[in-house]
Design a protein around this motif. Structure first.
Motif, mmCIF file in Angstrom:
data_model
loop_
_atom_site.group_PDB
_atom_site.id
_atom_site.type_symbol
_atom_site.label_atom_id
_atom_site.label_comp_id
_atom_site.label_asym_id
_atom_site.label_seq_id
_atom_site.Cartn_x
_atom_site.Cartn_y
_atom_site.Cartn_z
ATOM 1 N N LYS B 12 46.829 41.792 30.136
ATOM 2 C CA LYS B 12 45.865 40.976 31.104
ATOM 3 C C LYS B 12 45.203 41.940 32.148
ATOM 4 C CE LYS B 12 44.389 37.635 33.861
ATOM 5 N NZ LYS B 12 43.237 36.921 33.254
ATOM 6 N N TYR B 13 44.068 41.595 32.399
ATOM 7 C CA TYR B 13 43.419 42.582 33.536
ATOM 8 C C TYR B 13 42.917 41.497 34.425
ATOM 9 C CZ TYR B 13 43.080 46.839 30.773
ATOM 10 O OH TYR B 13 43.144 48.086 29.909
ATOM 11 N N PHE B 14 42.955 41.929 35.876
ATOM 12 C CA PHE B 14 42.335 41.481 36.779
ATOM 13 C C PHE B 14 41.374 42.398 37.287
ATOM 14 C CE2 PHE B 14 46.311 38.750 37.537
ATOM 15 C CZ PHE B 14 45.733 37.557 37.251
ATOM 16 N N GLY B 15 40.111 42.322 37.006
ATOM 17 C CA GLY B 15 39.044 43.166 37.100
ATOM 18 C C GLY B 15 39.586 44.632 36.511
ATOM 19 N N ASP B 16 39.674 45.654 37.214
ATOM 20 C CA ASP B 16 40.065 46.912 36.754
ATOM 21 C C ASP B 16 41.458 47.291 36.572
ATOM 22 O OD1 ASP B 16 37.485 47.638 36.224
ATOM 23 O OD2 ASP B 16 37.238 48.810 38.216
ATOM 24 N N LEU B 17 42.246 46.098 37.197
ATOM 25 C CA LEU B 17 43.654 46.245 37.357
ATOM 26 C C LEU B 17 44.351 45.874 36.012
ATOM 27 C CD1 LEU B 17 45.874 47.216 39.544
ATOM 28 C CD2 LEU B 17 46.119 44.746 40.240
ATOM 29 N N GLU B 18 45.305 46.480 35.437
ATOM 30 C CA GLU B 18 46.017 46.092 34.416
ATOM 31 C C GLU B 18 47.329 45.516 34.964
ATOM 32 O OE1 GLU B 18 46.482 48.767 31.063
ATOM 33 O OE2 GLU B 18 46.691 47.119 29.503
ATOM 34 N N VAL B 19 47.483 44.305 34.637
ATOM 35 C CA VAL B 19 48.611 43.709 35.167
ATOM 36 C C VAL B 19 49.799 43.483 34.157
ATOM 37 C CG1 VAL B 19 48.050 42.629 37.566
ATOM 38 C CG2 VAL B 19 47.584 41.386 35.340
ATOM 39 N N LEU B 20 49.356 43.332 32.801
ATOM 40 C CA LEU B 20 50.089 43.088 31.811
ATOM 41 C C LEU B 20 49.827 44.135 30.864
ATOM 42 C CD1 LEU B 20 50.639 39.411 31.369
ATOM 43 C CD2 LEU B 20 52.045 40.735 32.418
ATOM 44 N N LYS B 21 50.649 44.928 30.376
ATOM 45 C CA LYS B 21 50.232 46.021 29.391
ATOM 46 C C LYS B 21 50.824 46.046 28.267
ATOM 47 C CE LYS B 21 50.124 48.882 33.883
ATOM 48 N NZ LYS B 21 50.606 49.805 34.669
ATOM 49 N N LEU B 53 47.047 28.929 32.105
ATOM 50 C CA LEU B 53 46.713 28.735 33.648
ATOM 51 C C LEU B 53 45.828 30.199 33.695
ATOM 52 C CD1 LEU B 53 49.169 26.900 35.677
ATOM 53 C CD2 LEU B 53 47.175 26.077 34.789
ATOM 54 N N GLU B 54 46.301 31.326 33.132
ATOM 55 C CA GLU B 54 45.505 32.703 33.185
ATOM 56 C C GLU B 54 44.975 32.876 31.779
ATOM 57 O OE1 GLU B 54 44.834 33.892 35.753
ATOM 58 O OE2 GLU B 54 46.184 33.487 37.320
ATOM 59 N N GLU B 55 43.953 33.180 31.529
ATOM 60 C CA GLU B 55 43.330 33.721 30.377
ATOM 61 C C GLU B 55 43.853 35.127 30.165
ATOM 62 O OE1 GLU B 55 41.299 32.197 28.214
ATOM 63 O OE2 GLU B 55 40.838 30.169 29.438
ATOM 64 N N ALA B 56 44.536 35.193 28.887
ATOM 65 C CA ALA B 56 44.981 36.618 28.541
ATOM 66 C C ALA B 56 43.632 37.474 27.990
ATOM 67 C CB ALA B 56 45.750 36.589 27.216
ATOM 68 N N THR B 57 43.539 38.552 28.428
ATOM 69 C CA THR B 57 42.632 39.640 28.022
ATOM 70 C C THR B 57 42.736 39.979 26.454
ATOM 71 O OG1 THR B 57 42.746 40.639 30.275
ATOM 72 C CG2 THR B 57 41.238 41.477 28.773
ATOM 73 N N SER B 58 43.887 40.124 26.021
ATOM 74 C CA SER B 58 43.741 40.413 24.743
ATOM 75 C C SER B 58 45.188 40.247 24.281
ATOM 76 C CB SER B 58 43.517 41.811 24.210
ATOM 77 O OG SER B 58 44.590 42.522 24.799
ATOM 78 N N GLY B 59 45.429 39.851 22.955
ATOM 79 C CA GLY B 59 46.787 39.415 22.389
ATOM 80 C C GLY B 59 46.818 38.171 22.089
#
Lengths: 264, 245
Positions: B12-21, B53-59
């Motif tokens: 999960k990214y918020f903008g450029d910040l990767e919060v879940l890796k 409630l948050e969209e996963a970026t991938s996975g």
């Protein structure tokens, strides 16, 4: 000259009082009270205006206001939802509409609707004739103003509210209508009542579209009466009737604002 | 045992910040998984991805086998199976307790009014607040509000419950009553994913503890192991800081 701040404040305050007293005294001394009484507070003329000033003029003012407010409110809700939409063309439309009709004098909008539409679209008639055109025009203006109020109300409802509703399986629309909007409207009742006070006064613009004896609202009724008898008392009466309608409303707004402040 | 929640390579990214890796783990049926870690470690974001409630970026995240991260997934229907409890309670202030508990039952699950009222009664009794049924949320203490929020989620008969720091906004003396309700739920076999700072609760009630830091799962295992004999230095440092308080 050295003067303490408190002394300066006191001196300034007495200066203001002094100016006020001088103005009032001058008005009393210079005013021709006999003529003022005859022309503005003529009891005979007042008696002549009743009951029509209430049964026709005030009644029409209130009906036009309520109809414009109701239609305008529905339009405003649609515009507010469009402005908050994730779909860019909706947002663009809402922004264009709001900026356009907030930027134009209401008088011009009324003329455009009342005379422009019949010219531009031959064969299309606005239901309700001239009154209908007036209500439509004022609704269009009111929608632009109230849309911004409603949008602000929706944005004032905490995000957690819609998150909780969504987490229970409610769709976005269901969340908006059962959870967010009821709370938003509670917040914006005071500003919406203010919009209604403004609308009451804007119904005085209906005259540009033409009136019949039965469709006159307060201002037009008073002006025609005034010209007919060459005496300004009808304006005084109309002013008092306006106040009799708007003062209770503004009083209500203050009460609602106080109550809203307490429930936070 | 079958996985009720299955998380696969979640980013999960918020903008450029990767919060879940890249998060991988499963929650089995009836299991209570407590997620701990410093603030900003991504644990709340992870929880909020589970019911989207948050969209996963991938996975992918599978809810009882159904992919909730799929763009075509019926998210609203899936969410009715996932109860969620928030840090700030988020009760609906314009509705009394009864209607907080019935609004989604009648509008989403299309239950009749009578059935919804009955279920509302039952779950309120379970959280010990039946006497507050006609109060408005503003008249309840924080602890009571949170118990109503739990009841509201339970009224949908979810298959699993997510708790996002459910006691962090409470005055210390009100924490116990909320934890009691959660403890009871766990004993009744509810599948639970709990983001919490209550180490005592995690140790006593958790079947498994997941320690997250900086967007990854650093350590996971039995509560007694992770909380009392952590293998990594990061977990040791975090636990020292928490217990020093």
């Amino acid at each position: 000259m050295a003067m303490k701040p408190r002394q300066r404040q006191r001196l300034f305050r007495w200066l203001m009082y002094g100016i006020g007293i001088v103005v009032v005294v001058l008005a009393i001394v210079l005013g021709d009270w006999e003529r003022i009484g005859f022309n503005f507070f003529n009891l005979e003329v007042m008696a002549d205006m009743f009951p029509e000033v209430l049964t026709i003029a005030a009644r029409n003012t209130i009906i036009y206001t309520l109809m414009s407010f109701a239609i305008g409110l529905v339009g405003a809700l649609v515009l507010a939802l469009m402005k908050l939409s994730s779909i860019a063309p909706y947002r663009a439309f809402a922004i264009a509409y709001i900026e356009l009709f907030r930027g134009l004098p209401a008088l011009i909008t009324l003329i455009l609707i009342g005379f422009g539409i019949p010219i531009a679209f031959q064969g299309i008639r606005i239901p309700g004739g001239r009154v209908g055109a007036g209500v439509l025009g004022l609704s269009i203006v009111a929608a632009a103003y109230m849309a911004e109020t409603i949008r602000a109300g929706i944005e004032a409802v905490p995000r957690g509210q819609s998150e909780a509703a969504r987490s229970l399986g409610m769709s976005a629309n269901r969340t908006m209508f059962t959870i967010v909007l009821p709370q938003a409207f509670r917040i914006i009742i005071p500003p919406l009542t203010n919009e209604m006070v403004l609308l009451i006064k804007d119904t005085s613009l209906f005259f540009v579209l033409g009136t019949t004896p039965l469709t006159k609202e307060l201002t037009k009724f008073a002006r025609d009466f005034m010209i007919e008898i060459r005496n300004a008392t009808p304006l005084t009466v109309a002013a008092l009737v306006y106040l009799a309608i708007t003062l209770p409303l503004t009083w209500l707004v203050r009460k609602l604002e106080k109550r809203a402040a307490m429930s936070r | 045992m079958t996985a009720v929640i299955e998380i696969r390579d979640l980013h999960k990214y918020f903008g450029d910040l990767e919060v879940l890796k890249g998060i991988d783990f499963q929650v089995e049926e009836g299991e209570v998984v407590c997620i701990i870690g410093p603030s900003g470690s991504g644990k709340s974001t992870l929880l909020r991805c589970v019911n989207r409630l948050e969209e996963a970026t991938s996975g992918t995240i599978l809810i009882e086998g159904d992919d909730i991260t799929d763009a075509d997934a019926d998210v609203d229907a899936l969410r009715t199976r996932i109860g969620m409890v928030f840090q700030q309670f988020n009760l609906f202030p314009h509705l009394d307790v009864l209607h907080n508990l019935t609004v989604a039952q009648t509008k989403v699950l299309k239950r009749g009014k009578k059935e919804a009222d009955q279920i509302a009664h039952d779950v309120l009794e379970r959280v010990g607040l039946l006497d507050k049924i006609s109060e408005y949320p503003i008249r309840l203490s924080g602890g009571q509000q949170q118990r109503v929020a739990i009841a509201r989620a339970l009224a949908m008969n979810p298959d699993m419950m997510l708790f996002d720091e459910p006691t962090s906004a409470l005055d210390p003396e009100l924490v116990g009553e909320v934890l009691d309700v959660m403890r009871k739920l766990a004993r009744e076999g509810m599948t639970m994913m709990v983001v919490t700072h209550e180490m005592g609760f995690a140790l006593e009630v958790g079947d498994r503890v997941v320690f997250m830091d900086d967007g990854i799962v650093v350590e996971e295992g039995a509560p007694s192991v992770v909380l009392q004999e952590p293998k990594t230095e990061r977990a040791r440092r975090f636990l020292r800081m928490v217990t020093d308080k």
